[in-house]
Motif scaffolding. Structure first.
Motif: not given
Length: 530
Positions: A401-404, A438-442, A444-454, A471-479
């Protein structure tokens, strides 16, 4: 302390067998109160039950500070009084924490002796120098510009350290030298190792793509031999070799070639050691393509290797291509229409081991461009999309997968001093890019990708650029384990709030991440707990 409980979106998928629902996962995102800070934090060194050590600096002066729990209040701050060598200042390289020991590393290039020197000092619990200098390397080099690089690696339990220095020999000598020391937390030498790698051509060079040390002191070094191809205007990977040093056989070197074939190129490699001490590695392979009069490299899929520690050989080597659908995730519609490929600018950042023998490979797009013209310097740095690939124990891609994300620093600046043949420029890149990546957290069965975004990037497919960090906001993409993605904004746009610095974090176990954020004169520590 402000508390924000974040619940990820719930996915619902219609399949031939009905509805599959992924249970929502909950985690907490906390910012503490403002901390009184007159210096700039550059690294969180270590965290224990009572607080954490931090490395800070102010106008090239460094400090060791300690912040106590639970309110992140400064307990002390000690200036690092680094001794001189031959009447000259040493450069601070880094500070590490190993099994109760704070260790300071410095470097110094001796122009008279033509040596690149690395030293270490023990610090006491207050951050004060508590030992004489300890020589780590005194490497003979041809000149400062060919002095090579020194890297430090710690074992997972932080009871072993690998110090490694690599540099070319003199011009016209087709050899590359690698020196290594395996050290205890008291900086006692367990083993010294030296390797001389022959080069095929005079213009070839060695890239230490990665190195790792196990809890028992076993060492793996991944070295690529590259060459600048003038006709192609590309750095071409000629070969990759894994050098294995195991304490059970007296650290005798075992060279394990990783054959990639003449039709492929190989990226750098992410490494990890499994519970049995076997080496697991992964990266991308690619091919070269024409682009007008130029050539460029494109990645076509992943490569995966496993080296059996006992048999000292490759037990798994697999190249696995991307599926056609993945190109649509990574490339824009315009790029797809032009027949573009995925550029070889994705760098493996982490490889996570799974209980079933497989891995998750995480990579980030990174591109740095600098040009000068008529006294004007143009610089751009892009921290772009992430690639997340789930790879099984055979080395085959289960899903990718790609995380934009598109974090851009761009600057055009006139020279501070311009003598025609020699110009001096300044760059503000660091002040901006500290908020990128970015930073990544682990979980139980998911990965959390956290970064500043538009803040306008609400959906997973949005590709608006974050210019700078204002103007950046922190977002989390869960996989999840099946490769399903969901995106949440952790905080709404608030210009009074600090901005996360993803590169300044500390994660000892996978339960909680200590984070840091800043904006203007406001600085805060915080936590993200999964």
């Amino acid at each position: 302390m402000k508390n924000f409980s974040i619940r990820t979106l719930t996915w619902v998928f219609l399949t031939l067998f009905g509805t599959l629902m992924l249970q929502a996962q909950e985690f907490d995102f906390h910012w503490g109160e403002d901390i009184d800070l007159e210096t700039e934090i550059v690294k969180i060194i270590h965290r224990d039950d009572n607080g954490h050590y931090v490395l800070t600096n102010k106008r090239k002066t460094y400090f060791i500070s300690y912040y106590s729990n639970p309110n992140f209040q400064e307990k002390f701050s000690t200036e690092l009084d680094i001794p001189e060598v031959n009447g000259r200042d040493m450069e601070l390289e880094d500070v590490y924490y190993m099994d109760g020991n704070l260790l300071l590393f410095t470097s110094f290039y001796d122009s008279k002796a033509k040596t690149q020197n690395t030293y270490a000092f023990k610090l006491n619990e207050k951050g004060q120098i508590a030992s004489k200098q300890i020589d780590i390397f005194n490497a003979e080099v041809e000149a400062k510009r060919r002095s090579g690089k020194t890297e430090i690696r710690l074992s997972r339990d932080k009871t072993k350290m690998l110090a490694i220095h690599s540099a070319p020999f003199k011009n016209n000598e087709k050899e590359w030298n690698i020196s290594m020391k395996i050290l205890t937390p008291e900086l006692e030498v367990i083993k010294e190792i030296s390797e001389t790698i022959p080069l095929e051509e005079e213009d070839d060079y060695i890239d230490i793509s990665n190195a790792i040390i196990s809890n028992t002191g076993g060492v793996y070094v991944a070295a690529r031999q590259l060459s600048w191809e003038r006709k192609l205007k590309l750095n071409v990977t000629k070969s990759m070799t894994i050098y294995q040093y195991d304490p059970s056989n007296g650290f005798e070197v075992v060279e394990i070639p990783v054959e990639i074939g003449n039709d492929k190129t190989a990226s750098s490699i992410a490494l990890e050691i499994d519970k049995e001490g076997n080496l697991i590695g992964g990266g991308f392979y690619g091919e070269r393509y024409a682009k007008g009069l130029m050539k460029y490299e494109a990645i076509k899929g992943t490569y995966f290797i496993k080296i059996d520690r006992i048999n000292e050989s490759l037990s798994v080597k697999q190249f696995s291509p991307f599926g056609k659908g993945f190109y649509q995730e990574v490339l824009t519609a315009k790029a797809l229409k032009k027949g573009r490929e995925i550029p070889n600018e994705y760098y493996p950042r982490k490889i996570l081991l799974k209980d079933n023998g497989g891995v998750v490979l995480i990579a980030e797009y990174y591109y740095h461009y600098v040009s000068t013209d008529q006294g004007i310097r143009t610089e751009s740095i892009t921290h772009g999309p992430l690639i997340v690939a789930d790879i099984n124990a055979k080395g085959e891609i289960n899903w990718v997968k790609a995380i934009q994300k598109d974090q851009l620093f761009y600057e055009r600046r006139r020279a501070l001093l311009d003598f025609g043949f020699l110009s001096f420029y300044s760059s503000s890149a660091y002040k901006v890019t500290i908020y990128h990546s970015f930073l990544v957290g682990v979980g139980q069965s998911e990965l959390y990708f956290i970064f500043n975004d538009n803040p306008k990037n609400v959906t997973l497919s949005d590709r608006r650029t974050l210019n700078g960090y204002k103007g950046a906001v922190p977002v989390c993409v869960t996989v999840d384990s099946e490769g399903n993605l969901a995106k949440d904004i952790l905080r709404e746009k608030d210009r009074s709030e600090v901005v996360l610095r993803p590169k300044i974090t500390f994660q000892d176990d996978y339960g909680e991440i200590l984070i840091y954020g800043s904006r203007r004169k406001s600085d805060k520590f915080g936590t993200i707990k999964f």
